[in-house]
Design a protein around this motif. Structure first.
Motif, short mmCIF file in Angstrom:
data_model
loop_
_atom_site.label_atom_id
_atom_site.label_comp_id
_atom_site.label_asym_id
_atom_site.label_seq_id
_atom_site.Cartn_x
_atom_site.Cartn_y
_atom_site.Cartn_z
N MET A 1 -40.87 -0.13 13.17
CA MET A 1 -40.18 -0.55 14.37
C MET A 1 -38.69 -0.52 14.10
O MET A 1 -38.23 -1.02 13.08
N LYS A 2 -37.95 0.04 15.02
CA LYS A 2 -36.50 0.13 14.87
C LYS A 2 -35.84 -0.81 15.87
O LYS A 2 -36.18 -0.85 17.04
N ILE A 3 -34.87 -1.60 15.36
CA ILE A 3 -34.17 -2.59 16.18
C ILE A 3 -32.67 -2.36 16.04
O ILE A 3 -32.17 -2.18 14.93
N SER A 4 -31.97 -2.36 17.15
CA SER A 4 -30.51 -2.24 17.13
C SER A 4 -29.89 -3.59 17.47
O SER A 4 -30.31 -4.25 18.43
N LEU A 5 -28.92 -4.00 16.68
CA LEU A 5 -28.23 -5.28 16.88
C LEU A 5 -26.74 -5.03 17.07
O LEU A 5 -26.17 -4.13 16.45
N ARG A 6 -26.13 -5.87 17.91
CA ARG A 6 -24.68 -5.80 18.11
C ARG A 6 -23.98 -6.70 17.10
O ARG A 6 -24.60 -7.61 16.52
N ALA A 7 -22.71 -6.50 16.92
CA ALA A 7 -21.92 -7.33 16.01
C ALA A 7 -22.05 -8.80 16.39
O ALA A 7 -21.94 -9.15 17.56
N GLY A 8 -22.34 -9.65 15.42
CA GLY A 8 -22.47 -11.07 15.64
C GLY A 8 -23.84 -11.53 16.10
O GLY A 8 -24.11 -12.72 16.19
N GLU A 9 -24.73 -10.60 16.41
CA GLU A 9 -26.06 -10.95 16.89
C GLU A 9 -26.94 -11.41 15.73
O GLU A 9 -26.76 -11.00 14.59
N ASN A 14 -39.36 -13.73 9.64
CA ASN A 14 -40.19 -14.51 8.70
C ASN A 14 -39.50 -15.77 8.21
O ASN A 14 -39.54 -16.08 7.02
N GLY A 15 -38.87 -16.49 9.08
CA GLY A 15 -38.24 -17.74 8.71
C GLY A 15 -36.78 -17.62 8.29
O GLY A 15 -36.09 -18.62 8.17
N ALA A 16 -36.30 -16.41 8.07
CA ALA A 16 -34.89 -16.21 7.69
C ALA A 16 -34.08 -15.86 8.93
O ALA A 16 -34.55 -15.17 9.82
N VAL A 17 -32.85 -16.35 8.97
CA VAL A 17 -31.93 -16.03 10.06
C VAL A 17 -30.90 -15.07 9.50
O VAL A 17 -30.20 -15.37 8.53
N LEU A 18 -30.82 -13.89 10.11
CA LEU A 18 -29.84 -12.89 9.69
C LEU A 18 -28.84 -12.69 10.81
O LEU A 18 -29.22 -12.57 11.97
N ARG A 19 -27.56 -12.66 10.47
CA ARG A 19 -26.52 -12.35 11.45
C ARG A 19 -25.77 -11.14 10.93
O ARG A 19 -25.36 -11.10 9.77
N VAL A 20 -25.57 -10.18 11.80
CA VAL A 20 -24.89 -8.95 11.39
C VAL A 20 -23.43 -9.03 11.80
O VAL A 20 -23.09 -9.61 12.83
N ASP A 21 -22.55 -8.44 10.98
CA ASP A 21 -21.12 -8.50 11.27
C ASP A 21 -20.62 -7.27 12.02
O ASP A 21 -19.49 -7.23 12.48
N ARG A 22 -21.48 -6.28 12.14
CA ARG A 22 -21.14 -5.07 12.90
C ARG A 22 -22.40 -4.48 13.51
O ARG A 22 -23.50 -4.87 13.14
N LYS A 23 -22.23 -3.56 14.43
CA LYS A 23 -23.38 -2.92 15.06
C LYS A 23 -24.23 -2.26 13.97
O LYS A 23 -23.71 -1.57 13.09
N VAL A 24 -25.54 -2.51 14.04
CA VAL A 24 -26.42 -2.00 13.01
C VAL A 24 -27.80 -1.73 13.59
O VAL A 24 -28.20 -2.34 14.58
N SER A 25 -28.49 -0.79 13.00
CA SER A 25 -29.89 -0.54 13.34
C SER A 25 -30.73 -0.90 12.12
O SER A 25 -30.39 -0.53 11.00
N LEU A 26 -31.80 -1.63 12.37
CA LEU A 26 -32.73 -2.01 11.31
C LEU A 26 -34.06 -1.34 11.58
O LEU A 26 -34.49 -1.24 12.73
N GLU A 27 -34.71 -0.91 10.53
CA GLU A 27 -36.06 -0.41 10.66
C GLU A 27 -36.96 -1.34 9.87
O GLU A 27 -36.81 -1.49 8.66
N LEU A 28 -37.86 -2.00 10.57
CA LEU A 28 -38.83 -2.88 9.93
C LEU A 28 -40.04 -2.02 9.56
O LEU A 28 -40.73 -1.52 10.45
#
Length: 136
Positions: A1-9, A14-28
């Motif tokens: 699964m691919k997820i795109s996040l905006r800066a600061g989102e 799994n219980g962890a909170v991740l905040r990104v500092d720039r636009k990024v795409s994650l692939e789970l």
């Protein structure tokens, strides 16, 4: 699964909170439980019985390693809702959500509960118009 996040989102995985500092795409690439920041309900927004149920299931998803207390609270809250509910649509939705919770499919349960928000709102609006003070 691919997820795109905006800066600061934020994303809850799994219980962890991740905040990104720039636009990024994650692939789970494996099976994880996650919520996007926009799907997270704050405690102050859990103002109705159904929203409180959503919040409890959300806790189960966000912190999957310690769900014992949340599971017990969910069981009590779900039973109380079913006991007082008269709407067939609401009862069917609660039953479907319960099946999803029982199989630890919390994200799908959240979606099912969220779909019932308009039904609950209509019930509450009907109850408000049926109050004795407005009938007089």
């Amino acid at each position: 699964m691919k997820i795109s996040l905006r800066a600061g989102e934020r994303i809850y995985i799994n219980g962890a909170v991740l905040r990104v500092d720039r636009k990024v795409s994650l692939e789970l690439v494996n099976d994880v439980m996650f919520l996007l920041e926009g799907q997270v309900m704050q405690a102050s927004d859990a103002t109705t019985a159904l929203r409180q149920l959503y919040f409890i299931v959300q806790l189960m998803l966000i912190n999957p390693t310690d769900i014992r207390d949340a599971s017990a609270l969910y069981a009590q809250h779900h039973s109380a809702l079913v006991a007082v509910c008269e709407s067939r649509e609401m009862l069917e939705g609660l039953a479907a959500a319960d099946e999803l919770v029982e199989t630890t499919r919390y994200f799908e349960a959240l979606k099912r509960i969220r779909a019932l928000f308009p039904v609950e709102q209509a019930i509450l609006a009907g109850a408000a118009t049926d109050s004795p003070s407005e009938a007089a």
